[in-house]
Design a protein around this motif. Structure first.
Motif, PDB file in Angstrom:
ATOM      1  N   GLY A  59       0.852  -1.176   0.000  1.00  0.00           N
ATOM      2  CA  GLY A  59       0.000   0.000   0.000  1.00  0.00           C
ATOM      3  C   GLY A  59       0.891   1.231   0.000  1.00  0.00           C
ATOM      4  O   GLY A  59       2.076   1.149  -0.372  1.00  0.00           O
ATOM      5  N   PRO A  60       0.375   2.375   0.409  1.00  0.00           N
ATOM      6  CA  PRO A  60       1.209   3.572   0.477  1.00  0.00           C
ATOM      7  C   PRO A  60       2.439   3.320   1.343  1.00  0.00           C
ATOM      8  O   PRO A  60       2.324   2.902   2.498  1.00  0.00           O
ATOM      9  CB  PRO A  60       0.279   4.610   1.126  1.00  0.00           C
ATOM     10  N   THR A  61       3.603   3.538   0.766  1.00  0.00           N
ATOM     11  CA  THR A  61       4.869   3.223   1.432  1.00  0.00           C
ATOM     12  C   THR A  61       5.791   4.426   1.347  1.00  0.00           C
ATOM     13  O   THR A  61       5.938   5.034   0.285  1.00  0.00           O
ATOM     14  CB  THR A  61       5.533   2.002   0.764  1.00  0.00           C
ATOM     15  N   MET A  62       6.433   4.742   2.457  1.00  0.00           N
ATOM     16  CA  MET A  62       7.259   5.939   2.529  1.00  0.00           C
ATOM     17  C   MET A  62       8.645   5.694   1.938  1.00  0.00           C
ATOM     18  O   MET A  62       9.661   5.674   2.630  1.00  0.00           O
ATOM     19  CB  MET A  62       7.363   6.440   3.971  1.00  0.00           C
ATOM     20  N   VAL A  99       7.931   8.684  -2.784  1.00  0.00           N
ATOM     21  CA  VAL A  99       6.679   9.041  -2.119  1.00  0.00           C
ATOM     22  C   VAL A  99       6.917  10.142  -1.095  1.00  0.00           C
ATOM     23  O   VAL A  99       6.099  11.055  -0.941  1.00  0.00           O
ATOM     24  CB  VAL A  99       6.050   7.803  -1.453  1.00  0.00           C
ATOM     25  N   GLU A 100       8.060  10.080  -0.419  1.00  0.00           N
ATOM     26  CA  GLU A 100       8.381  11.109   0.561  1.00  0.00           C
ATOM     27  C   GLU A 100       8.467  12.484  -0.109  1.00  0.00           C
ATOM     28  O   GLU A 100       7.985  13.481   0.428  1.00  0.00           O
ATOM     29  CB  GLU A 100       9.698  10.786   1.271  1.00  0.00           C
ATOM     30  N   ALA A 158       0.650  15.979   6.400  1.00  0.00           N
ATOM     31  CA  ALA A 158       0.308  15.720   5.002  1.00  0.00           C
ATOM     32  C   ALA A 158       0.177  14.219   4.742  1.00  0.00           C
ATOM     33  O   ALA A 158      -0.732  13.788   4.017  1.00  0.00           O
ATOM     34  CB  ALA A 158       1.362  16.324   4.084  1.00  0.00           C
ATOM     35  N   ALA A 159       1.067  13.429   5.329  1.00  0.00           N
ATOM     36  CA  ALA A 159       1.018  11.975   5.152  1.00  0.00           C
ATOM     37  C   ALA A 159      -0.261  11.409   5.753  1.00  0.00           C
ATOM     38  O   ALA A 159      -0.948  10.582   5.137  1.00  0.00           O
ATOM     39  CB  ALA A 159       2.239  11.327   5.791  1.00  0.00           C
ATOM     40  N   SER A 160      -0.599  11.850   6.955  1.00  0.00           N
ATOM     41  CA  SER A 160      -1.808  11.375   7.621  1.00  0.00           C
ATOM     42  C   SER A 160      -3.054  11.762   6.834  1.00  0.00           C
ATOM     43  O   SER A 160      -3.967  10.942   6.649  1.00  0.00           O
ATOM     44  CB  SER A 160      -1.878  11.949   9.039  1.00  0.00           C
ATOM     45  N   ARG A 220      -6.865   6.779   0.993  1.00  0.00           N
ATOM     46  CA  ARG A 220      -6.863   5.359   1.352  1.00  0.00           C
ATOM     47  C   ARG A 220      -7.571   5.204   2.698  1.00  0.00           C
ATOM     48  O   ARG A 220      -7.055   4.634   3.646  1.00  0.00           O
ATOM     49  CB  ARG A 220      -5.423   4.819   1.442  1.00  0.00           C
ATOM     50  N   GLY A 221      -8.793   5.727   2.739  1.00  0.00           N
ATOM     51  CA  GLY A 221      -9.531   5.805   3.991  1.00  0.00           C
ATOM     52  C   GLY A 221      -9.836   4.463   4.624  1.00  0.00           C
ATOM     53  O   GLY A 221     -10.097   4.378   5.828  1.00  0.00           O
ATOM     54  N   THR A 222      -9.810   3.386   3.839  1.00  0.00           N
ATOM     55  CA  THR A 222     -10.101   2.061   4.391  1.00  0.00           C
ATOM     56  C   THR A 222      -8.891   1.414   5.046  1.00  0.00           C
ATOM     57  O   THR A 222      -8.989   0.305   5.567  1.00  0.00           O
ATOM     58  CB  THR A 222     -10.621   1.119   3.287  1.00  0.00           C
ATOM     59  N   SER A 223      -7.747   2.089   5.024  1.00  0.00           N
ATOM     60  CA  SER A 223      -6.539   1.537   5.646  1.00  0.00           C
ATOM     61  C   SER A 223      -6.806   1.214   7.111  1.00  0.00           C
ATOM     62  O   SER A 223      -7.351   2.028   7.858  1.00  0.00           O
ATOM     63  CB  SER A 223      -5.387   2.540   5.553  1.00  0.00           C
ATOM     64  N   LEU A 224      -6.400   0.016   7.508  1.00  0.00           N
ATOM     65  CA  LEU A 224      -6.560  -0.383   8.905  1.00  0.00           C
ATOM     66  C   LEU A 224      -5.406   0.105   9.772  1.00  0.00           C
ATOM     67  O   LEU A 224      -5.582   0.312  10.969  1.00  0.00           O
ATOM     68  CB  LEU A 224      -6.680  -1.910   9.002  1.00  0.00           C
ATOM     69  N   ILE A 225      -4.239   0.299   9.159  1.00  0.00           N
ATOM     70  CA  ILE A 225      -3.105   0.783   9.947  1.00  0.00           C
ATOM     71  C   ILE A 225      -3.062   2.308   9.994  1.00  0.00           C
ATOM     72  O   ILE A 225      -2.380   2.890  10.838  1.00  0.00           O
ATOM     73  CB  ILE A 225      -1.760   0.227   9.426  1.00  0.00           C
ATOM     74  N   GLN A 226      -3.785   2.954   9.066  1.00  0.00           N
ATOM     75  CA  GLN A 226      -3.932   4.419   9.057  1.00  0.00           C
ATOM     76  C   GLN A 226      -2.590   5.152   8.994  1.00  0.00           C
ATOM     77  O   GLN A 226      -2.415   6.203   9.619  1.00  0.00           O
ATOM     78  CB  GLN A 226      -4.738   4.889  10.270  1.00  0.00           C
ATOM     79  N   ARG A 227      -1.668   4.600   8.233  1.00  0.00           N
ATOM     80  CA  ARG A 227      -0.364   5.249   8.065  1.00  0.00           C
ATOM     81  C   ARG A 227       0.317   4.667   6.837  1.00  0.00           C
ATOM     82  O   ARG A 227      -0.122   3.662   6.283  1.00  0.00           O
ATOM     83  CB  ARG A 227       0.517   5.017   9.294  1.00  0.00           C
ATOM     84  N   PHE A 228       1.397   5.310   6.436  1.00  0.00           N
ATOM     85  CA  PHE A 228       2.252   4.747   5.403  1.00  0.00           C
ATOM     86  C   PHE A 228       3.055   3.589   5.997  1.00  0.00           C
ATOM     87  O   PHE A 228       3.455   3.627   7.162  1.00  0.00           O
ATOM     88  CB  PHE A 228       3.225   5.802   4.878  1.00  0.00           C
ATOM     89  N   ALA A 229       3.310   2.575   5.190  1.00  0.00           N
ATOM     90  CA  ALA A 229       4.227   1.504   5.599  1.00  0.00           C
ATOM     91  C   ALA A 229       5.660   1.994   5.418  1.00  0.00           C
ATOM     92  O   ALA A 229       5.924   2.946   4.675  1.00  0.00           O
ATOM     93  CB  ALA A 229       4.000   0.262   4.757  1.00  0.00           C
ATOM     94  N   THR A 230       6.590   1.349   6.086  1.00  0.00           N
ATOM     95  CA  THR A 230       8.008   1.611   5.848  1.00  0.00           C
ATOM     96  C   THR A 230       8.493   0.669   4.752  1.00  0.00           C
ATOM     97  O   THR A 230       7.896  -0.389   4.503  1.00  0.00           O
ATOM     98  CB  THR A 230       8.846   1.387   7.112  1.00  0.00           C
TER      99      THR A 230
END
Length: 264
Positions: free
Chosen positions: A185-188, A192-193, A210-212, A219-229
């Motif tokens: 998914g969205p990954t930092m 992307v950074e 901005a990331a949040s 990606r509002g359905t994200s369960l982790i609610q953040r970018f992955a590393t």
């Protein structure tokens, strides 16, 4: 579980930064002889040296080749004739309205994101089948399923990777070769950074804000609610590249933080 890839040769395309670099580090740490690939020999060599410095005893070499072209893929194959593990990671993305995407961009995205993997899989898979062991992994995206309206051309290429990966997996029947896709998914990553920093400047926000906001809005359905590393994605790739992942084949492995609201 201890993953030991000693005695194997792994190629990671587009691995001088981002997810690709994290994968190369992970494979090297597991004992594989890793080929770092970038568009220039200098950048590939510098990245390889940095990995060796971080992981004493690691076996890493750089090969400069632009795998977005047939000639670049041929150069890589010439430099490394055989591989046990092929990570088709090279890729590009760009937010752009569908109505503003010219034909040339569709072709460019397809060449980089899709044809690089096609050409290299065609080159390396026969040797894997002959030796009766190998791993091919396509780095796709959750955008393959949730095609983003702001990057339809990108989503198209990621969906194509899933089809190619599954089709190639069908050719491995009865062997110890596997072909899989991983869907981050969205990954930092660095790219992307830079995108997020640009959003932050435009909106007068901090990078974290901005990331949040991006995850919540797009990606509002994200369960982790953040970018992955990048390392979190690499962990999945190292596993599916391992001997321990022997029964994982023809799969689209999700590493997208639960964005996709499906159970399969």
């Amino acid at each position: 579980m201890k993953i030991d890839l000693s005695g194997t040769t792994a190629i990671v395309t587009g691995s001088t930064g981002g997810i690709g670099l994290a994968i190369a580090r992970g494979l090297a740490g597991a004992g594989a002889s890793v080929v770092v690939n970038g568009r220039t020999q200098a950048k590939a060599d510098a990245t390889a040296a940095a990995i060796v410095k971080a992981i004493p005893g690691a076996k890493v070499r750089g090969v400069g080749a632009d795998v977005s072209t047939a000639g670049g893929c041929a150069s890589l194959v010439k430099a490394v004739p055989d591989a046990d593990i092929l990570i088709n990671n090279a890729g590009i993305f760009e937010p752009k309205s569908f109505f503003d995407i010219p034909d040339e961009d569709w072709g460019r995205f397809f060449e980089v994101n899709v044809m690089s993997g096609v050409r290299l899989s065609r080159a390396y898979m026969p040797g894997m089948l002959k030796r009766n062991w190998g791993r091919i992994v396509f780095i796709s995206s959750e955008s393959a399923i949730n095609v983003p309206t702001e990057m339809i051309h990108y989503g198209m290429t990621k969906t194509a990777q899933l089809a190619i990966s599954r089709g190639l997996a069908e050719m491995t029947k009865g062997t110890a070769v596997t072909v899989n896709s991983v869907l981050p998914g969205p990954t930092m990553s660095e790219g992307v950074e830079a995108f997020v920093k640009d959003l932050a400047r435009q909106n007068g926000q901090s990078v974290d804000e901005a990331a949040s906001q991006f995850v919540k809005q797009h990606r509002g359905t994200s369960l982790i609610q953040r970018f992955a590393t990048v390392d979190e994605i690499a962990n999945m790739v190292v596993y599916v590249s391992s001997r321990e992942a022997a029964v994982t084949n023809g799969a689209a492995l999700r590493a997208e933080g639960g964005i996709l609201q499906t159970i399969a």
